[in-house]
Design an enzyme around this catalytic site. Structure first.
Site, mmCIF file in Angstrom:
data_model
loop_
_atom_site.group_PDB
_atom_site.id
_atom_site.type_symbol
_atom_site.label_atom_id
_atom_site.label_comp_id
_atom_site.label_asym_id
_atom_site.label_seq_id
_atom_site.Cartn_x
_atom_site.Cartn_y
_atom_site.Cartn_z
ATOM 1 C CB SER A 7 -0.333 -5.030 -3.185
ATOM 2 O OG SER A 7 -0.038 -3.992 -3.027
ATOM 3 C CG HIS A 32 -3.893 -3.266 -1.369
ATOM 4 N ND1 HIS A 32 -4.946 -3.409 0.082
ATOM 5 C CD2 HIS A 32 -2.829 -2.816 -0.659
ATOM 6 C CE1 HIS A 32 -4.128 -2.661 0.697
ATOM 7 N NE2 HIS A 32 -3.155 -2.740 0.312
ATOM 8 C CG ASP A 34 -1.016 -0.405 -2.017
ATOM 9 O OD1 ASP A 34 -0.967 -0.345 -0.785
ATOM 10 O OD2 ASP A 34 0.294 -1.575 -2.043
ATOM 11 C CG MET A 36 2.079 4.942 -2.731
ATOM 12 S SD MET A 36 3.848 4.138 -2.730
ATOM 13 C CE MET A 36 3.095 2.215 -1.579
ATOM 14 C CG HIS A 65 -4.102 1.145 0.958
ATOM 15 N ND1 HIS A 65 -2.775 0.627 1.864
ATOM 16 C CD2 HIS A 65 -3.983 2.240 2.002
ATOM 17 C CE1 HIS A 65 -1.838 1.135 3.216
ATOM 18 N NE2 HIS A 65 -2.770 2.386 3.199
ATOM 19 C CG MET A 67 -1.147 4.467 1.791
ATOM 20 S SD MET A 67 0.836 3.274 1.140
ATOM 21 C CE MET A 67 -0.015 2.415 -0.128
ATOM 22 C CG MET A 136 -0.540 1.353 7.663
ATOM 23 S SD MET A 136 -0.434 0.125 5.178
ATOM 24 C CE MET A 136 1.207 -0.008 5.512
ATOM 25 N N GLY A 141 4.641 2.676 2.362
ATOM 26 C CA GLY A 141 5.384 3.922 1.138
ATOM 27 C C GLY A 141 6.105 2.987 0.156
ATOM 28 N N GLY A 144 8.131 -4.815 -0.158
ATOM 29 C CA GLY A 144 8.949 -5.683 0.085
ATOM 30 C C GLY A 144 9.823 -5.417 1.762
ATOM 31 C CG ASP A 174 -1.053 -3.058 3.192
ATOM 32 O OD1 ASP A 174 -0.265 -3.778 2.864
ATOM 33 O OD2 ASP A 174 -1.477 -1.986 2.887
ATOM 34 N N GLY A 175 1.753 -5.773 4.443
ATOM 35 C CA GLY A 175 3.674 -5.423 4.546
ATOM 36 C C GLY A 175 4.112 -6.196 5.317
HETATM 37 C C1 DX5 Z 1 3.162 -0.213 1.622
HETATM 38 C C2 DX5 Z 1 1.404 -0.953 0.596
HETATM 39 C C3 DX5 Z 1 1.313 -2.106 0.802
HETATM 40 C C4 DX5 Z 1 2.849 -2.718 0.125
HETATM 41 C C5 DX5 Z 1 2.507 -4.387 0.342
HETATM 42 O O1 DX5 Z 1 3.015 0.802 1.565
HETATM 43 O O2 DX5 Z 1 0.567 -0.362 1.198
HETATM 44 O O3 DX5 Z 1 0.078 -2.689 0.196
HETATM 45 O O4 DX5 Z 1 2.455 -3.167 -1.515
HETATM 46 O O5 DX5 Z 1 4.092 -5.376 0.083
HETATM 47 P P1 DX5 Z 1 4.727 -6.085 0.621
HETATM 48 O O6 DX5 Z 1 3.508 -7.288 1.021
HETATM 49 O O7 DX5 Z 1 6.035 -6.305 -0.580
HETATM 50 O O8 DX5 Z 1 5.076 -5.798 2.253
HETATM 51 ZN ZN ZN Z 2 -1.791 -0.859 0.788
#
Ligand code: DX5
Ligand code: ZN
Length: 215
Positions: A7, A32, A34, A36, A65, A67, A136, A141, A144, A174-175
């Site tokens: 990601s 991936h 993201d 937002m 993805h 969001m 998820m 959002g 880490g 994811d996450g």
């Molecule tokens: C969170 C994202 C994830 C995120 C994952 O909202 O959708 O894709 O980038 O990050 P890590 O792997 O650091 O949890």
């Molecule tokens: Zn994501």
């Protein structure tokens, strides 16, 4: 075997092209991405122009993805920017079926995602419309965060439903994925595992290789 999807949210944006090339040079297929909007989730990341720019640098599968609220408004633009697959959130769509239909009509891989607090049964009626379900394992959002184990129960339900209904969608997590939990996640039959911090925090090639070694 599970596939890894780095990601870019955790990448160094000052060296983004370079870092994506490095991730791709390890033989990793998925990237991936993201997006937002600061409404569906508290943070804002990036949008179409960034995807368009990195599309010129990479032939990886762009797993976008979204969001964002009412993603149906932007499907054409994300397709044009270079998405290979688009994931929308059940919680963000007034008319989920129509939104998924719209992605499919653009010829892209179609996926639906659910937040940790949304029961997996809430998407049962669209399972036959998607190529992938993204579960998820953190609150969307931010990168880490810590992995929420309840996600694996949803994976189990999705695997059973896939078999029962004779469907073939992929399951993505994811996450909060890292070197210490990726083996367990993979053993649960997850097809695609997203990892941000665990890939881009430090040496990318070493990180990817050591995550793949566990897989
Ligand atoms: C969170 C994202 C994830 C995120 C994952 O909202 O959708 O894709 O980038 O990050 P890590 O792997 O650091 O949890
Ligand atoms: Zn994501």
């Amino acid at each position: 075997m599970s596939e890894l999807a780095p990601s870019i949210l955790a990448a160094d944006f000052n060296r983004l092209g370079e870092q994506i090339k490095e991730a791709g040079s390890t033989g990793t297929k998925y990237l991936h991405i993201d997006v937002m909007d600061g409404l569906f989730v508290p943070s804002i990341s990036f949008g179409m122009p960034l995807i368009e720019s990195i599309r010129k640098e990479s032939d990886m599968f762009f797993d976008v993805h979204l969001m964002i609220n009412e993603p149906a408004r932007y499907l054409n633009e994300f397709a044009k920017a270079g998405a290979d697959g688009i994931t929308v959130h059940k919680e963000a769509c007034g008319d989920l079926k129509n939104t998924l239909y719209g992605i499919n009509k653009l010829g892209l891989k179609t996926a639906v995602s659910i937040n940790p607090e949304t029961p997996v049964q809430a998407i049962e009626d669209v399972l036959d419309m998607v190529h992938m379900v993204l579960v998820m394992s953190v609150h969307p959002g931010f990168g880490g965060q810590k992995f929420i184990p309840g996600a694996l129960e949803k994976v189990k339900w999705l695997k059973d439903a896939r078999k029962e209904k004779g469907l073939d969608y992929k399951i993505e997590i994811d996450g909060g994925v890292n070197k210490s939990n990726i083996a367990e996640i993979s053993q649960n039959g997850v097809d695609i595992i997203v990892a941000g911090t665990a890939v881009f925090g430090g040496n990318i090639t070493e990180n990817i290789n050591s995550l793949k070694e566990v897989l």
